[in-house]
Write an enzyme that holds these catalytic residues in place. Sequence first.
Site, PDB file in Angstrom:
ATOM      1  N   HIS A 174      57.686  38.799  81.214  1.00  0.00           N
ATOM      2  CA  HIS A 174      56.476  38.503  80.432  1.00  0.00           C
ATOM      3  C   HIS A 174      55.217  38.383  81.294  1.00  0.00           C
ATOM      4  O   HIS A 174      54.615  37.317  81.379  1.00  0.00           O
ATOM      5  CB  HIS A 174      56.663  37.264  79.553  1.00  0.00           C
ATOM      6  CG  HIS A 174      57.397  36.105  80.203  1.00  0.00           C
ATOM      7  ND1 HIS A 174      57.016  35.558  81.403  1.00  0.00           N
ATOM      8  CD2 HIS A 174      58.485  35.413  79.801  1.00  0.00           C
ATOM      9  CE1 HIS A 174      57.841  34.568  81.693  1.00  0.00           C
ATOM     10  NE2 HIS A 174      58.736  34.467  80.753  1.00  0.00           N
ATOM     11  N   ASP A 247      60.412  38.236  74.542  1.00  0.00           N
ATOM     12  CA  ASP A 247      60.384  36.778  74.769  1.00  0.00           C
ATOM     13  C   ASP A 247      60.312  36.041  73.437  1.00  0.00           C
ATOM     14  O   ASP A 247      59.781  34.929  73.366  1.00  0.00           O
ATOM     15  CB  ASP A 247      59.221  36.368  75.679  1.00  0.00           C
ATOM     16  CG  ASP A 247      59.424  34.969  76.263  1.00  0.00           C
ATOM     17  OD1 ASP A 247      60.562  34.474  76.242  1.00  0.00           O
ATOM     18  OD2 ASP A 247      58.432  34.374  76.718  1.00  0.00           O
TER      19      ASP A 247
HETATM   20  O1  DOR Z   1      56.987  30.271  75.660  1.00  0.00           O
HETATM   21  C1  DOR Z   1      58.099  30.296  76.147  1.00  0.00           C
HETATM   22  N1  DOR Z   1      59.184  29.909  75.445  1.00  0.00           N
HETATM   23  N2  DOR Z   1      58.232  30.698  77.398  1.00  0.00           N
HETATM   24  C2  DOR Z   1      59.408  30.617  78.039  1.00  0.00           C
HETATM   25  O2  DOR Z   1      59.453  30.973  79.182  1.00  0.00           O
HETATM   26  C3  DOR Z   1      60.596  30.021  77.381  1.00  0.00           C
HETATM   27  C4  DOR Z   1      60.491  30.147  75.930  1.00  0.00           C
HETATM   28  C5  DOR Z   1      61.507  29.294  75.186  1.00  0.00           C
HETATM   29  O3  DOR Z   1      62.678  29.274  75.568  1.00  0.00           O
HETATM   30  O4  DOR Z   1      61.132  28.672  74.196  1.00  0.00           O
HETATM   31 ZN    ZN Z   2      61.618  33.747  77.795  1.00  0.00          ZN
END
Ligand code: DOR
Ligand code: ZN
Length: 344
Positions: A174, A247
């Site tokens: 990301h 993501d």
């Molecule tokens: O925004 C995010 N949510 N970034 C991450 O790296 C992990 C992810 C999550 O697991 O909720």
């Molecule tokens: Zn992630």
Amino acid sequence: MKTLTIIQPDDWHLHVRNQAVLKTVLPHTARQFGRAIIMPNLKPPVTTVAQALSYREEILQALPPQSDFNPLMTLYLTAATSIDEIKKAAESDYIHAFKLYPAGATTNSDAGVANVKAIYPLLAKLEQHDIPLLIHGEVTDPQCDIFDREREFVESSLTEIIQEFPNLRIVLEHVTTCEAVQFVQEASHKIAATITPQHLLYNRNALLAGGIRPHFYCLPILKRERHQLALIAAATSGQPKFFLGTDSAPHLTHTKENACGCAGCYSAHAAIELYAEAFEQADALDKLEGFASFFGADFYGLPRNTKIITLKRSTWTVPASYGEGDIHITPLRAGEPLNWKLQS
Ligand code: DOR
Ligand code: ZN
């Protein structure tokens, strides 16, 4: 009616969680994507091959009947990961990568790595076995401005890791900044990056202008417009170093609409449609197939998919929420129109 037919895409960065949330979100991914790299940041994290195999079984059980979706499992790297576990992962047909979370960088990263240098012997093993290392590239120094954390990580830790382990395959997950994009472009062919739909479609104005909008809060955080433009240019460049990784990170709505809201955008409900919108806006729909369906598979050394999917240019409204009972997940673009629709 305008349509777009491409080889079935894969999602090279996905959170599906477990239990009831898994059952809610997995069908959304399985209807579009052939495969997905499954993130290991469960509570507790997936740190062993045995845990990953049982998580894989749980995912297969949660699939709609007849689905041939293939979850590609990853292990969560910690200071306690053993050399033997890396060897076991290398021997498994189901483990495709290790994920490095700097401790405290994001959701469920407490068990992550506090001192990257301390795990260099583990990185040497990954390099030796040619197992990709997936990196959440942000420094965790609380003094570092949150908008600078990715750039700092790239300039410090990542530069050193690459110097030390030139043959290690790395995916900088990301990417959100022009500095990260440029770094990946200039690095060897061993270094690639995923790009999310939200970082292509939005910048920090979506998060903060006219009120705080928690469903746009993810990590790394949305940056200013010039970074968004660099990401669009990279994704639509046709360079195989950049490929699709949503993501998509489901959180219950009340945990995001909260005085201390969780990080993560839920995009699996319309991932390929959101990417199509971003590519169309850049007048680059002809570049979507490479980004979504070819380059990730090539990087991971897996065969490209052979099925096709078709997107139709037709407007539909994204539901306000997904899930039932206690499960409410607010998707990206909730209650708003999208102009592309995947044909079943
Ligand atoms: O925004 C995010 N949510 N970034 C991450 O790296 C992990 C992810 C999550 O697991 O909720
Ligand atoms: Zn992630």
